[in-house]
Write an enzyme that holds these catalytic residues in place. Sequence first.
Site, PDB file in Angstrom:
ATOM      1  CG  ASP A   1       4.792  -2.123   7.931  1.00 22.88           C
ATOM      2  OD1 ASP A   1       4.005  -1.784   8.829  1.00 22.88           O
ATOM      3  OD2 ASP A   1       5.978  -1.739   7.881  1.00 22.88           O
ATOM      4  NE  ARG A   2      -2.448  -4.322   0.753  1.00 24.24           N
ATOM      5  CZ  ARG A   2      -3.651  -3.956   0.355  1.00 24.24           C
ATOM      6  NH1 ARG A   2      -4.127  -2.768   0.709  1.00 24.24           N
ATOM      7  NH2 ARG A   2      -4.400  -4.751  -0.379  1.00 24.24           N
TER       8      ARG A   2
END
Length: 228
Positions: free
Chosen positions: A63-64
């Site tokens: 995930d970012r």
Amino acid sequence: MAITDADILYEDNHLIAVNKRAGDIVQVDETGDEPLDEQVKKYIAAKYDKPGGAFLGVVHRLDRPVSGLILFAKTSKALDRMNAIFKNREIKKTYFAVVRKKPAKPQGKLVDWLIKNPKKNVVTAYDHQVKGSQYCELDYQLLTELDGYYLLRVNPLTGRSHQIRVQLSNMGCPIVGDNKYGYPRGSKKGSICLHARQLEFIHPVKKEPVKIFAKLPKDGFWEKFEKF
């Protein structure tokens, strides 16, 4: 920010592993920001003088707001074989997560069924199977407590979207900075205290054991946990 030699954790003719910075996206999305896979392609093309560009396959994602170890394939053969290794769970994934609430048990296994809302990009956990849900499980262990923060080692046995984030939150221990999943406030840096620490697997071509390790971010917070 371009990829440099300092970001590379492992590289051979088949694979390349990078210590991802929180905030980087792995593949292109609607933001238009340059994704990590493109940065790595440019790094390989420049390093090996490939004006026509380089092949790079995305083996898995982070995930970012998550930092840490992410693995790419440099050949299509390695990509196919690594995809099978992940699918068959022939890989050990280790994460570090920091929470503010002490888990009720110092170690344990979490089993949930997850449903993702793609429009909101939010995952919901259930303690029983529901229509459209995906089974997931992870093991966790409390490693230490420092200044009111608890460091957990997490080994996900499945690879679902947002799995660690939603499962720890569902246990009552949301990850520090993860206001999407219950932490009271987000990070100004757009990061959460979840770090992909280590991967262990048998090399898809060489058939040798591989263990890759990612140091924690130097951000004024994570450093206190590096010795663990």
